[in-house]
Scaffold this active site. Structure first.
Site, short mmCIF file in Angstrom:
data_model
loop_
_atom_site.label_atom_id
_atom_site.label_comp_id
_atom_site.label_asym_id
_atom_site.label_seq_id
_atom_site.Cartn_x
_atom_site.Cartn_y
_atom_site.Cartn_z
N ASN A 356 0.83 -1.21 0.00
CA ASN A 356 0.00 0.00 0.00
C ASN A 356 0.87 1.25 0.00
O ASN A 356 0.58 2.21 -0.74
CB ASN A 356 -0.85 0.02 1.28
CG ASN A 356 -2.31 -0.17 0.98
OD1 ASN A 356 -2.73 -0.04 -0.16
ND2 ASN A 356 -3.08 -0.48 2.00
N ASP A 365 -6.26 -1.39 -3.38
CA ASP A 365 -7.65 -1.89 -3.51
C ASP A 365 -7.76 -2.87 -4.67
O ASP A 365 -8.39 -3.93 -4.56
CB ASP A 365 -8.61 -0.72 -3.77
CG ASP A 365 -8.93 0.05 -2.50
OD1 ASP A 365 -8.48 -0.40 -1.42
OD2 ASP A 365 -9.59 1.09 -2.58
N GLU A 392 -7.01 -6.73 4.94
CA GLU A 392 -6.42 -7.61 3.91
C GLU A 392 -6.49 -9.07 4.37
O GLU A 392 -5.77 -9.91 3.88
CB GLU A 392 -4.99 -7.15 3.60
CG GLU A 392 -3.86 -7.64 4.46
CD GLU A 392 -3.93 -7.25 5.95
OE1 GLU A 392 -4.94 -6.68 6.40
OE2 GLU A 392 -2.98 -7.58 6.65
N1 LIG Z 1 -5.76 -0.57 -0.14
C1 LIG Z 1 -6.35 -1.09 0.94
N2 LIG Z 1 -5.60 -1.36 1.98
C2 LIG Z 1 -6.14 -1.90 3.08
C3 LIG Z 1 -7.49 -2.17 3.13
N3 LIG Z 1 -7.77 -2.73 4.34
C4 LIG Z 1 -6.59 -2.79 5.03
N4 LIG Z 1 -5.58 -2.30 4.26
C5 LIG Z 1 -4.20 -2.11 4.59
O1 LIG Z 1 -3.59 -3.39 4.79
C6 LIG Z 1 -2.45 -3.16 5.58
C7 LIG Z 1 -2.32 -4.30 6.58
O2 LIG Z 1 -1.07 -4.09 7.20
P1 LIG Z 1 -0.57 -5.02 8.36
O3 LIG Z 1 -1.72 -5.41 9.26
O4 LIG Z 1 0.59 -4.33 9.03
O5 LIG Z 1 -0.09 -6.31 7.69
P2 LIG Z 1 0.92 -6.57 6.52
O6 LIG Z 1 1.60 -5.36 6.06
O7 LIG Z 1 0.19 -7.32 5.46
O8 LIG Z 1 1.97 -7.49 7.18
P3 LIG Z 1 1.83 -9.03 7.43
O9 LIG Z 1 0.38 -9.37 7.55
O10 LIG Z 1 2.55 -9.29 8.69
O11 LIG Z 1 2.43 -9.70 6.27
C8 LIG Z 1 -2.58 -1.77 6.21
O12 LIG Z 1 -1.69 -0.89 5.57
C9 LIG Z 1 -4.00 -1.38 5.88
O13 LIG Z 1 -4.13 0.03 5.66
C10 LIG Z 1 -8.27 -1.86 1.98
O14 LIG Z 1 -9.48 -2.06 1.94
N5 LIG Z 1 -7.65 -1.33 0.91
#
Ligand SMILES: Nc1nc2c(ncn2[C@@H]2O[C@H](COP(=O)(O)OP(=O)(O)OP(=O)(O)O)[C@@H](O)[C@H]2O)c(=O)[nH]1
Length: 475
Positions: A356, A365, A392
């Site tokens: 992101n 997204d 996610e």
């Molecule tokens: N673009 C987008 N990003 C999202 C959405 N929902 C959650 N995210 C992003 O997903 C990211 C999840 O980050 P983390 O929970 O730190 O997990 P990660 O970076 O995948 O790290 P690991 O799970 O440990 O591999 C965050 O930056 C959220 O802002 C969405 O609907 N759209």
């Protein structure tokens, strides 16, 4: 809750202002009636044969039309609760009942001199009362029309409905009692009645009295005209009164008496007067019914859409967390009831924060949509459900599936996502987007709750992350 009756589709005749179209139709009806009236006037005194079937047909038609009109107007009153409508419904009930009484005492219909010992002047006296009574109801209507029902109505409470029913019963009872009392008077007091008819011919006194009745109807028409702005009901009542005036003129003023051309044509005008408002009311009812059918179809489509929206995620189109909670509890209950297993996969996109941050939220997204499609493609059985659990993180509920089966599906998910080759330049695992999955299984005998199952799958997912991501760990 309130009902808005101002909208075009729900407007009633008594609430809808008369537009150009209604005025035009009403004018055409009056002009056509006037044309036939002026054609008939020169022949009004021509004697014709006495058709025995004419009066029974005439009174049956009038009674039926007026009773239906009264019922429809009482129905509208029960919705709009406007006194004007109640009065008009009473007016139509009055004409229906007095016509029925007129038929009973008409000479030669049920008995040669008329039933109940009616005399030669009784029917004339009934006719006068009938033709004074209806304009009186019209006049009362115009008086109350000034206090219009508010177009936005609250839905009636049981007490209000009771009050409405009582008002209808009081009006109907009052009208029927009035007609009965007058009939008894006209029959019982016939010896004291002036001579309106001599044989079948109207006397001078009769003509004079009928002229007064006619003038009274003009007054009612004038009062209707003066009441502005006109509603559609006002306009059609004016048409009724015009035709009513033609009826009296031909059947009582310009002719000689019973069974001449004026008498027959005047009575046909009477039938037209009775039918006009009924036809307009029936057309209105048909429109309301069609509107109701359309509305009901639109409502059920909107309900379906609302149900879909409340259970689906707007971004990925997968089922949402609300659905997940309901479906998981349901399937756990089924699994326990039939002694079956159930597998739950929790699945998370690896290093999505970095993705992101690097590509931006919109590309993020789009990536989630692709991952969701890949996960959905792994649901092979109708009962398997893929869900966006949040952010996610995704979940798969796999009823009637053991741990080995769950592990296979989780591995398929991981592969499906990696086969999409979504570039991820900031990933420490590889050059493409990958997922980690945790799998847990419900043992029916173990009395596991939904929360415990989710906790177990989550713990495995956590382990998969700790072991380096892009892998499947089973409980
Ligand atoms: N673009 C987008 N990003 C999202 C959405 N929902 C959650 N995210 C992003 O997903 C990211 C999840 O980050 P983390 O929970 O730190 O997990 P990660 O970076 O995948 O790290 P690991 O799970 O440990 O591999 C965050 O930056 C959220 O802002 C969405 O609907 N759209």
């Amino acid at each position: 809750m309130q009902v808005d009756l101002t909208t075009e589709s729900w407007a009633f005749l008594s609430t809808k202002p008369a537009g150009r179209r209604e005025n035009r139709y009403a004018l055409i009806a009056v002009l056509v009636s006037a044309l036939f009236f002026f054609c008939a006037v020169p022949f009004a005194r021509t004697p014709l044969a006495q058709f025995p079937a004419f009066i029974p047909i005439y009174v049956s038609w009038l009674v039926i039309c007026d009773l239906i009109t009264a019922a429809l107007l009482f129905g509208q009153f029960s919705v709009l609760r406007s006194k004007a409508l109640l009065i008009m419904a009473g007016g139509y009930l009055f004409t229906a009942s007095i016509t029925a009484a007129y038929a009973v005492i008409f000479p030669g219909l049920f008995a040669p001199p008329g039933l109940m010992g009616a005399g030669p002047q009784t029917t004339s006296a009934m006719y006068m009362f009938w033709h004074v009574g209806f304009p009186l109801f019209i006049m009362a209507y115009t008086r109350f029309q000034a206090k219009r029902a508010t177009p936005v109505l609250p839905l009636p409470s049981p007490a209000a409905r009771q009050k409405t029913r009582a008002a209808i019963l009081r009006t109907a009872g009052g009208v029927l009692a009035l007609v009965l009392a007058y009939t008894v008077f006209a029959v019982g007091g016939q010896a004291y009645l002036p001579e309106f008819l001599n044989g079948n011919r109207t006397t001078d006194l009769g003509h004079l009295a009928l002229l007064g009745v006619w003038a009274f109807s003009w007054l009612a028409l004038f009062m209707l005209w003066r009441r502005k702005p006109h509603t559609v009901l006002d306009v059609w009542l004016m048409v009724v009164m015009c035709v009513w005036l033609f009826d009296i003129a031909l059947a009582a003023l310009l002719n000689t008496g019973r069974y001449d051309l004026g008498w027959y044509v005047g009575r046909i005008y009477g039938l037209l007067a009775a039918s006009f408002l009924l036809i307009v009311l029936l057309i209105e009812d048909g429109k309301h019914y069609a509107q109701l059918v359309q509305l009901s179809a639109a409502l059920s489509a909107a309900n379906k859409q609302l149900t879909h929206l409340s259970r689906h995620d707007g971004l990925t189109e997968l089922a949402n967390r609300r659905f997940f909670d309901e479906y998981l509890s349901e399937q756990i209950a089924v699994a326990k009831r039939y002694n079956r297993t159930l597998a739950l996969i929790m699945c998370d996109v690896d290093q999505f924060k970095a993705y992101n941050d690097h590509y931006g939220h919109q590309i993020g997204d789009a990536c989630l949509r692709q991952v969701a499609a890949a996960i959905q493609s792994c649901c092979k059985r109708p009962a398997d459900k893929a869900v966006r659990y949040g952010g996610e993180e995704f979940a798969l509920i796999l009823p009637d599936t053991d741990l080995a089966g769950g592990a296979r599906i989780a591995e398929a998910v991981r592969e499906a996502v990696s086969h999409q080759h979504i570039p991820h330049e900031r990933s420490s695992i590889g050059s493409h987007v990958s997922t980690s999955c945790g799998v847990a299984m419900l043992m029916p005998q173990a009395d596991m709750t939904a929360q415990q199952l989710i906790g177990a799958a989550d713990a495995c997912l956590y382990q998969a992350k700790n072991l380096g991501r892009n892998r499947v760990v089973c409980a």
